[in-house]
Scaffold this motif. Structure first.
Motif, PDB file in Angstrom:
ATOM      1  N   ASN A 263      39.469  98.378  22.670  1.00 24.50           N
ATOM      2  CA  ASN A 263      38.937  97.454  21.874  1.00 24.50           C
ATOM      3  C   ASN A 263      39.854  96.509  21.134  1.00 24.50           C
ATOM      4  N   GLN A 264      40.986  97.319  20.494  1.00 25.27           N
ATOM      5  CA  GLN A 264      42.161  96.548  19.931  1.00 25.27           C
ATOM      6  C   GLN A 264      42.914  95.876  20.843  1.00 25.27           C
ATOM      7  N   GLU A 265      43.173  96.432  21.863  1.00 21.39           N
ATOM      8  CA  GLU A 265      44.128  95.661  22.836  1.00 21.39           C
ATOM      9  C   GLU A 265      43.559  94.330  23.513  1.00 21.39           C
ATOM     10  N   SER A 266      42.171  94.782  24.109  1.00 22.54           N
ATOM     11  CA  SER A 266      41.354  93.485  24.875  1.00 22.54           C
ATOM     12  C   SER A 266      41.279  92.227  23.742  1.00 22.54           C
ATOM     13  N   SER A 267      41.108  92.218  22.588  1.00 21.20           N
ATOM     14  CA  SER A 267      41.108  91.345  21.785  1.00 21.20           C
ATOM     15  C   SER A 267      42.544  90.683  21.681  1.00 21.20           C
ATOM     16  N   VAL A 268      43.499  91.424  21.696  1.00 19.56           N
ATOM     17  CA  VAL A 268      44.917  90.817  21.542  1.00 19.56           C
ATOM     18  C   VAL A 268      45.178  89.835  22.849  1.00 19.56           C
ATOM     19  N   VAL A 269      44.949  90.532  23.888  1.00 15.92           N
ATOM     20  CA  VAL A 269      44.743  89.948  25.380  1.00 15.92           C
ATOM     21  C   VAL A 269      44.103  88.558  25.567  1.00 15.92           C
ATOM     22  N   ASP A 270      42.941  88.864  25.048  1.00 19.19           N
ATOM     23  CA  ASP A 270      41.904  87.559  24.946  1.00 19.19           C
ATOM     24  C   ASP A 270      42.664  86.348  24.208  1.00 19.19           C
ATOM     25  N   ARG A 271      43.089  86.879  22.924  1.00 22.21           N
ATOM     26  CA  ARG A 271      43.562  85.749  22.114  1.00 22.21           C
ATOM     27  C   ARG A 271      44.872  84.947  22.971  1.00 22.21           C
ATOM     28  N   GLU A 272      45.688  85.899  23.427  1.00 22.18           N
ATOM     29  CA  GLU A 272      47.143  85.290  24.158  1.00 22.18           C
ATOM     30  C   GLU A 272      46.429  84.243  25.185  1.00 22.18           C
ATOM     31  N   TYR A 273      45.565  84.841  26.039  1.00 23.51           N
ATOM     32  CA  TYR A 273      45.110  83.991  27.016  1.00 23.51           C
ATOM     33  C   TYR A 273      44.436  82.708  26.777  1.00 23.51           C
ATOM     34  N   MET A 274      43.615  83.056  25.716  1.00 23.02           N
ATOM     35  CA  MET A 274      42.763  81.764  25.179  1.00 23.02           C
ATOM     36  C   MET A 274      43.686  80.681  24.790  1.00 23.02           C
ATOM     37  N   PHE A 275      45.041  81.179  24.127  1.00 27.31           N
ATOM     38  CA  PHE A 275      45.891  80.227  23.770  1.00 27.31           C
ATOM     39  C   PHE A 275      46.583  79.400  24.740  1.00 27.31           C
ATOM     40  N   GLU A 276      46.441  79.834  25.946  1.00 28.36           N
ATOM     41  CA  GLU A 276      47.055  78.950  27.238  1.00 28.36           C
ATOM     42  C   GLU A 276      46.215  77.739  27.211  1.00 28.36           C
ATOM     43  N   ASP A 277      45.062  77.565  26.764  1.00 29.34           N
ATOM     44  CA  ASP A 277      44.276  76.379  26.860  1.00 29.34           C
ATOM     45  C   ASP A 277      44.821  75.203  25.842  1.00 29.34           C
ATOM     46  N   PHE A 278      45.756  75.642  24.983  1.00 32.95           N
ATOM     47  CA  PHE A 278      46.304  74.580  24.009  1.00 32.95           C
ATOM     48  C   PHE A 278      47.820  74.244  24.383  1.00 32.95           C
ATOM     49  N   GLY A 280      50.929  72.140  25.627  1.00 35.83           N
ATOM     50  CA  GLY A 280      51.095  70.786  25.077  1.00 35.83           C
ATOM     51  C   GLY A 280      51.034  70.347  23.702  1.00 35.83           C
ATOM     52  N   SER A 281      50.295  71.375  22.851  1.00 37.91           N
ATOM     53  CA  SER A 281      50.203  71.368  21.686  1.00 37.91           C
ATOM     54  C   SER A 281      51.442  71.735  20.912  1.00 37.91           C
ATOM     55  N   GLN A 282      51.880  71.336  19.418  1.00 34.47           N
ATOM     56  CA  GLN A 282      52.873  71.646  18.965  1.00 34.47           C
ATOM     57  C   GLN A 282      52.657  73.530  18.486  1.00 34.47           C
ATOM     58  N   ALA A 283      51.497  73.798  18.245  1.00 33.28           N
ATOM     59  CA  ALA A 283      51.343  75.238  18.124  1.00 33.28           C
ATOM     60  C   ALA A 283      51.598  75.968  19.136  1.00 33.28           C
ATOM     61  N   TYR A 284      51.330  75.428  20.522  1.00 35.24           N
ATOM     62  CA  TYR A 284      51.813  76.407  21.741  1.00 35.24           C
ATOM     63  C   TYR A 284      53.128  76.336  21.868  1.00 35.24           C
ATOM     64  N   HIS A 285      53.838  75.064  21.507  1.00 35.06           N
ATOM     65  CA  HIS A 285      55.362  74.884  21.871  1.00 35.06           C
ATOM     66  C   HIS A 285      56.213  75.798  20.847  1.00 35.06           C
ATOM     67  N   ASP A 286      55.453  76.092  19.482  1.00 28.65           N
ATOM     68  CA  ASP A 286      56.232  77.026  18.508  1.00 28.65           C
ATOM     69  C   ASP A 286      56.245  78.286  18.945  1.00 28.65           C
TER      70      ASP A 286
END
Length: 463
Positions: A263-278, A280-286
């Protein structure tokens, strides 16, 4: 000042070479003066070299790992009289412990596996020292403990805001054995990727390269062994957390621990893969770094591997099927390849995990465990491994750890290392001093060297 350092280096190198060649005895040297000279010289200069680096370089003048460990022990004893503060002295003593562990493993490889040094760094200054590290970290001898510890060292150094020479990560890494400084697969994958990159640079003689490593460059067996070590340490973290959670009705089972980890690890993995949708953004660049695609791929493989581990968690757990006279089952009834729950009092047939067996095909319990018993007898394992260790490979690792421990240069270090294993519940804490001493002697702890008397053991080994 560099000229002064060069002169001191030359004098001390000549002295150590004389010891190495048998022309001078270790006991004939004023080691307090020897160390003080080095310490004061480097303290007053801007020469960027750490104590562990010059200590490691000096040890390289001695060929025999056992003699190096003796020398490191003498330097540890002298340290309080050479450094101006206790903090500096304690740090130097801890650094020497790291080098002792390195030389203890080298000694094991030379004696028990007849390992030969690679020729990777023969044309490089200090090449012998580098060749020895390349041997320890080569594909044939590196362990998952090594790489996870190296990943932790990289993480801790970077997190503290420091930037150390790559070689120092290897020198320090053993202080992180059986410790985990990550609580999620993202941080672990990122630092493991760096650790494996550094390792491959070392063993291939490309310490100064910046050539990128790809995910497929990591050997499958090494990768999965590191996953296993990470899972083991993370489960211990989660168990400690759940043991303190008094809102739970019952003590957590191994299934509970694995499910919480998932449960803990899957939430981390989901977060990082969802971040791929951003993208081009400054947040992603950082948050971008070279190697992020490889880290994402490693995380995906880890989750697939964790899925597989959970699916096979009870594959060999015969206690899941309870049979009385062949027709009474309390637990799981297995019909063909399907596992169905059967209440106490249900009727079933003894089946070994999806495969029905006739009476003539069934193995007796003694037949089923014969291979395991033979393996343990052949290895002549250390007698006092903790009863909670049921995995054969883990028992073998503990045995080898104790074999390394008994070769440490000081009785105090041996007893201290054993106490660490006892604290980690890898070695029994209820063993009589005399019985433990006999077993350690059997595994190779010296009996006829100064400092290794029975009385000295009894003085330090107080559990």
């Amino acid at each position: 000042m560099n000229k002064e350092i060069d002169n001191i280096d030359k004098q001390h190198e000549d002295l150590l070479k004389a010891i190495n060649n048998g022309e001078l005895n270790i006991g004939q040297v004023d080691w307090i003066s020897f160390l003080s000279t080095y310490i004061n010289t480097f303290r007053s200069s801007n020469f960027p070299i750490s104590t562990i680096a010059w200590t490691w370089a000096l040890c390289g003048e001695i060929d025999e790992p056992t003699k190096r460990m003796d020398l490191l022990g003498i330097w540890q004893d002298a340290a309080p009289k050479c450094f101006t503060t206790k903090e500096e002295s304690d740090e130097f003593i801890a650094n020497c412990d790291c080098l002792v562990r390195i030389n203890s493993r080298l000694r094991w490889l030379y004696i028990h596996e007849s390992a030969q040094l690679p020729h990777t760094y023969d044309e490089v200054w200090g090449g012998k020292n580098l060749n020895e590290l390349a041997l320890l970290w080569s594909d044939n001898h590196v362990t998952s403990n090594d790489l996870v510890a190296l990943a932790s060292e990289i993480h801790n150094t970077v997190h503290s805001g420091e930037k150390a020479p790559i070689i120092e990560y290897f020198l320090y890494s053993s202080r992180n054995y059986n410790k985990l400084y990550f609580d999620n697969i993202y941080d672990f994958s990122r630092n493991l990727f760096l650790a494996e990159s550094f390792r491959q640079y070392l063993v291939t003689g490309k310490m100064n390269t910046d050539a990128p490593l790809t995910f497929v460059d990591i050997k499958r067996k090494i990768r999965n062994a590191c996953f296993d070590e990470y899972i083991r340490l993370r489960l211990a973290q989660i168990e400690a957390e759940m043991d303190d959670d008094n809102s739970l009705l019952l003590d957590p089972t191994i299934d509970d621990l694995y499910q919480e980890l998932y449960n803990q690890e899957s939430s981390v993995v989901d977060r990082e893969y969802m971040f791929e949708d951003f993208r081009g953004s400054q947040a992603y660049h950082d948050r971008w770094f070279n190697g992020r695609p490889e880290v994402l791929q490693m995380m995906k493989y880890f989750m697939d591997y964790l899925d597989w581990k959970m699916e096979h968690l009870h594959k060999n757990d015969k206690s899941k099927v309870i049979v009385n006279n062949g027709d009474y089952v309390a637990g799981n009834k297995i019909t063909g390849d399907v596992i169905e729950n059967v209440e106490a009092g249900g009727v079933g047939k003894q089946i070994i995990y999806g495969k029905r067996q006739d009476e003539s095909e069934r193995q007796s319990p003694s037949d089923q465990t014969e291979h395991t018993i033979e393996r343990i007898q052949e290895e002549k394992l250390f007698k006092y491994i903790h009863y909670s260790i049921i995995d054969d490979d883990e028992r073998l690792r503990i045995h080898k750890s104790v074999c390394n421990i008994v070769r440490l240069p000081k009785m105090q270090q041996i007893c201290g290392a054993l106490k660490e294993l006892i604290k980690e519940k890898k070695v029994l804490s209820t063993i009589d001093q005399g019985a433990m001493l006999t077993e350690l002697r059997h595994l190779g702890m010296p009996a006829d060297q100064p400092g290794f008397s029975d009385q000295n053991f009894y003085s330090y080994y107080k559990i």
